[in-house]
Write an enzyme that holds these catalytic residues in place. Structure first.
Site, PDB file in Angstrom:
ATOM      1  N   HIS A 206     -12.371   8.837 -11.805  1.00  0.00           N
ATOM      2  CA  HIS A 206     -11.442   8.504 -10.720  1.00  0.00           C
ATOM      3  C   HIS A 206     -11.006   7.040 -10.737  1.00  0.00           C
ATOM      4  CE1 HIS A 206     -14.976   6.705  -8.872  1.00  0.00           C
ATOM      5  NE2 HIS A 206     -14.165   6.055  -8.062  1.00  0.00           N
TER       6      HIS A 206
HETATM    7  C1  UD1 Z   1     -11.217   4.504  -3.629  1.00  0.00           C
HETATM    8  C2  UD1 Z   1     -11.724   3.087  -3.892  1.00  0.00           C
HETATM    9  C3  UD1 Z   1     -12.667   3.099  -5.073  1.00  0.00           C
HETATM   10  C4  UD1 Z   1     -13.786   4.107  -4.867  1.00  0.00           C
HETATM   11  C5  UD1 Z   1     -13.196   5.473  -4.559  1.00  0.00           C
HETATM   12  C6  UD1 Z   1     -14.289   6.450  -4.228  1.00  0.00           C
HETATM   13  C7  UD1 Z   1     -10.129   1.292  -3.369  1.00  0.00           C
HETATM   14  C8  UD1 Z   1      -9.188   0.300  -3.917  1.00  0.00           C
HETATM   15  N1  UD1 Z   1     -10.619   2.197  -4.225  1.00  0.00           N
HETATM   16  O1  UD1 Z   1     -10.483   4.906  -4.766  1.00  0.00           O
HETATM   17  O2  UD1 Z   1     -13.258   1.813  -5.201  1.00  0.00           O
HETATM   18  O3  UD1 Z   1     -14.544   4.172  -6.044  1.00  0.00           O
HETATM   19  O4  UD1 Z   1     -12.321   5.368  -3.424  1.00  0.00           O
HETATM   20  O5  UD1 Z   1     -13.884   7.768  -4.404  1.00  0.00           O
HETATM   21  O6  UD1 Z   1     -10.416   1.249  -2.193  1.00  0.00           O
HETATM   22  N2  UD1 Z   1      -6.309  11.150  -2.135  1.00  0.00           N
HETATM   23  C9  UD1 Z   1      -6.185  12.424  -1.619  1.00  0.00           C
HETATM   24  N3  UD1 Z   1      -7.035  12.785  -0.612  1.00  0.00           N
HETATM   25  C10 UD1 Z   1      -7.993  11.968  -0.110  1.00  0.00           C
HETATM   26  C11 UD1 Z   1      -8.096  10.676  -0.641  1.00  0.00           C
HETATM   27  C12 UD1 Z   1      -7.246  10.280  -1.651  1.00  0.00           C
HETATM   28  O7  UD1 Z   1      -5.338  13.215  -2.045  1.00  0.00           O
HETATM   29  O8  UD1 Z   1      -8.742  12.368   0.794  1.00  0.00           O
HETATM   30  C13 UD1 Z   1      -5.406  10.770  -3.250  1.00  0.00           C
HETATM   31  C14 UD1 Z   1      -4.108  10.131  -2.801  1.00  0.00           C
HETATM   32  O9  UD1 Z   1      -3.106  10.540  -3.672  1.00  0.00           O
HETATM   33  C15 UD1 Z   1      -4.367   8.654  -3.003  1.00  0.00           C
HETATM   34  C16 UD1 Z   1      -5.292   8.638  -4.192  1.00  0.00           C
HETATM   35  O10 UD1 Z   1      -6.081   9.818  -4.068  1.00  0.00           O
HETATM   36  O11 UD1 Z   1      -3.195   7.923  -3.231  1.00  0.00           O
HETATM   37  C17 UD1 Z   1      -6.191   7.424  -4.251  1.00  0.00           C
HETATM   38  O12 UD1 Z   1      -6.932   7.269  -3.044  1.00  0.00           O
HETATM   39  P1  UD1 Z   1      -7.444   5.819  -2.584  1.00  0.00           P
HETATM   40  O13 UD1 Z   1      -8.334   5.959  -1.402  1.00  0.00           O
HETATM   41  O14 UD1 Z   1      -6.312   4.882  -2.472  1.00  0.00           O
HETATM   42  O15 UD1 Z   1      -8.271   5.319  -3.819  1.00  0.00           O
HETATM   43  P2  UD1 Z   1      -9.408   6.053  -4.654  1.00  0.00           P
HETATM   44  O16 UD1 Z   1      -8.896   6.252  -6.029  1.00  0.00           O
HETATM   45  O17 UD1 Z   1      -9.926   7.220  -3.911  1.00  0.00           O
HETATM   46  N1  UDP Z   2     -19.842  12.573  -5.155  1.00  0.00           N
HETATM   47  C1  UDP Z   2     -19.833  13.751  -4.409  1.00  0.00           C
HETATM   48  N2  UDP Z   2     -18.980  14.753  -4.787  1.00  0.00           N
HETATM   49  C2  UDP Z   2     -18.137  14.652  -5.855  1.00  0.00           C
HETATM   50  C3  UDP Z   2     -18.153  13.439  -6.602  1.00  0.00           C
HETATM   51  C4  UDP Z   2     -19.005  12.415  -6.210  1.00  0.00           C
HETATM   52  O1  UDP Z   2     -20.602  13.888  -3.455  1.00  0.00           O
HETATM   53  O2  UDP Z   2     -17.380  15.600  -6.121  1.00  0.00           O
HETATM   54  C5  UDP Z   2     -20.751  11.493  -4.753  1.00  0.00           C
HETATM   55  C6  UDP Z   2     -21.632  10.956  -5.848  1.00  0.00           C
HETATM   56  O3  UDP Z   2     -22.806  11.714  -5.986  1.00  0.00           O
HETATM   57  C7  UDP Z   2     -21.897   9.538  -5.378  1.00  0.00           C
HETATM   58  C8  UDP Z   2     -20.607   9.171  -4.708  1.00  0.00           C
HETATM   59  O4  UDP Z   2     -19.956  10.381  -4.364  1.00  0.00           O
HETATM   60  O5  UDP Z   2     -22.930   9.506  -4.425  1.00  0.00           O
HETATM   61  C9  UDP Z   2     -19.771   8.364  -5.650  1.00  0.00           C
HETATM   62  O6  UDP Z   2     -18.480   8.284  -5.177  1.00  0.00           O
HETATM   63  P1  UDP Z   2     -17.248   7.960  -6.139  1.00  0.00           P
HETATM   64  O7  UDP Z   2     -17.573   8.333  -7.522  1.00  0.00           O
HETATM   65  O8  UDP Z   2     -16.081   8.591  -5.498  1.00  0.00           O
HETATM   66  O9  UDP Z   2     -17.087   6.379  -5.955  1.00  0.00           O
HETATM   67  P2  UDP Z   2     -17.798   5.079  -6.559  1.00  0.00           P
HETATM   68  O10 UDP Z   2     -19.256   5.212  -6.415  1.00  0.00           O
HETATM   69  O11 UDP Z   2     -17.343   4.932  -7.966  1.00  0.00           O
HETATM   70  O12 UDP Z   2     -17.228   3.986  -5.723  1.00  0.00           O
END
Ligand code: UD1
Ligand code: UDP
Length: 357
Positions: A206
């Site tokens: 991601h």
């Molecule tokens: C965010 C964090 C990242 C973290 C990750 C955990 C920032 C800059 N990034 O990244 O550090 O590792 O969360 O998962 O804050 N979207 C959906 N549904 C949702 C959420 C997101 O469809 O419930 C889609 C949207 O298209 C959105 C994209 O995912 O534009 C990215 O979501 P966003 O929260 O901006 O960043 P993440 O990639 O999730």
């Molecule tokens: N996780 C989860 N379901 C998923 C993917 C990840 O519960 O489908 C959990 C994972 O076990 C960990 C956390 O989400 O505890 C990590 O989140 P993510 O990878 O989104 O973000 P990051 O840690 O890189 O910020």
């Protein structure tokens, strides 16, 4: 002790970090207000964690949603400021390194409210990552810095931050230990997906540096197509939409990939524990692999969690097809590590009592 605390969360890993700390703080009699920025909003990215992990419903859901960095962070800043002015807490707690973390840190410090950062001091030394900017700024604004590792303490020291720094262990370890038991009792994911333990890989992608770069994303998918085991892939919504935009869907249509929606934490723990190895670019998943003693191959060029590499449980391969496949051919376990001192929530509670009362 009736300390008034505001916890600010917004993204999946923050709900997981919140669960064990919130429990300990509430048991101590602190009054905690939970503010959910709404950064993650799908049921399987947000609600499921509150339900499964027994986190109280957020007192405020700001409903900010997705957007560019400036737009998303700016909207959060405005909305969080309003809540903080109303609640006037003794302490704000922010978690990790997302845009919700940054907005919470900025809003509190401008209002001169004491700020604690959980997972302080982590550095990738790659400022192309939005998370790196978020961490640096948040650490420099924080009054209490909860560091999970000695490396984190040293990173802060190099930036001149020594006051309010506490080495407390890792809150995600508390979460993993606590919910692992619940996962064993409740998760049926292996049966549902007809998987046998240790027969499959677990895959998560991601990180913006992978999803937003056509070549990197394509290389990773090409490598997976050549794996010798099936990869179970709970796909993050960001990754799903980029794969579509880049027209890379055809690489998912492969018998080596079992594509599923994002799963709740209890199912995730079960998938991690029973995987032969984990391929990921997630910060949290790298650590969980380490603590569960499952070999991890990290699809990044650097990691903040260098201990996982040092002890032989994690291999960095970036998005290089040859390196990914070489690591797949050489999956091995690392050294024994004693994790008994990793529990974090009780130590954080003691620090809060000392610093804020
Ligand atoms: C965010 C964090 C990242 C973290 C990750 C955990 C920032 C800059 N990034 O990244 O550090 O590792 O969360 O998962 O804050 N979207 C959906 N549904 C949702 C959420 C997101 O469809 O419930 C889609 C949207 O298209 C959105 C994209 O995912 O534009 C990215 O979501 P966003 O929260 O901006 O960043 P993440 O990639 O999730
Ligand atoms: N996780 C989860 N379901 C998923 C993917 C990840 O519960 O489908 C959990 C994972 O076990 C960990 C956390 O989400 O505890 C990590 O989140 P993510 O990878 O989104 O973000 P990051 O840690 O890189 O910020």
């Amino acid at each position: 002790m009736g300390l008034n605390i505001v916890s600010i969360v917004g993204a999946r890993p923050q709900f997981i970090k919140l669960a064990p700390l919130s429990k300990v703080l509430r048991e101590e009699g602190f009054k905690e207000t939970i503010v959910h920025t709404g950064q993650h909003y799908d049921d399987n990215m947000s609600d499921i964690f509150f339900k499964e992990l027994e986190i109280p419903e957020p007192d405020y859901n700001l409903g900010i949603g997705s957007g560019s960095h400036g737009e998303q962070t700016g909207k959060m800043l405005i909305a969080i400021e309003e809540v903080l002015m109303k609640r006037k807490p003794d302490l704000v707690i922010v978690y990790g390194d997302t845009n919700s973390t940054l907005a919470g840190a900025l809003a509190s410090s401008k209002l001169h409210i004491k700020l604690a950062h959980v997972e302080a001091g982590l550095r990738s030394f790659n400022k192309m990552m939005p998370e790196e900017i978020n961490r640096i700024v948040t650490d420099h604004l924080s009054d209490i810095l909860f560091c999970p590792t000695e490396t984190a303490v040293k990173n802060l020291e190099k930036e001149g931050i020594t006051k309010g720094v506490y080495l407390v262990g890792d809150i995600m370890f508390d979460a993993l230990m606590y919910f692992s038991r619940m996962s064993e009792e409740k998760s049926k994911i292996l049966q549902n997906l007809k998987l046998n333990p240790k027969e499959y890989y677990l895959l998560t992608i991601h990180r913006a540096e992978n999803t937003d770069n056509y070549d990197r994303l394509k290389n990773i998918l090409l490598a997976i197509a050549q794996f010798r085991r099936k990869a179970v892939f709970p796909i993050h919504p960001r990754t799903r939409s980029r794969i579509k935009e880049f027209n890379l869907d055809k690489y998912l249509d492969n018998e080596n990939i079992l594509l599923i929606d994002p799963v709740g934490y209890l199912d995730m723990i079960s998938l991690e524990k029973n995987a032969f190895a984990i391929f990921t670019d997630s910060g949290g998943v790298q650590k969980e692999a380490f603590w569960l003693r499952v070999p991890c191959i990290t699809l990044r060029d650097e990691t903040e969690w260098i201990e996982t590499v040092k002890y032989g449980w994690n291999t960095l391969v970036g998005a290089n097809i040859e390196k990914i496949l070489e690591a797949e051919r050489n999956i091995k376990e690392g050294d024994y590590v004693d994790f008994s001192d990793y529990y974090s929530a009780p130590k954080m509670k003691e620090v809060v009592i000392k610093e804020i009362s």
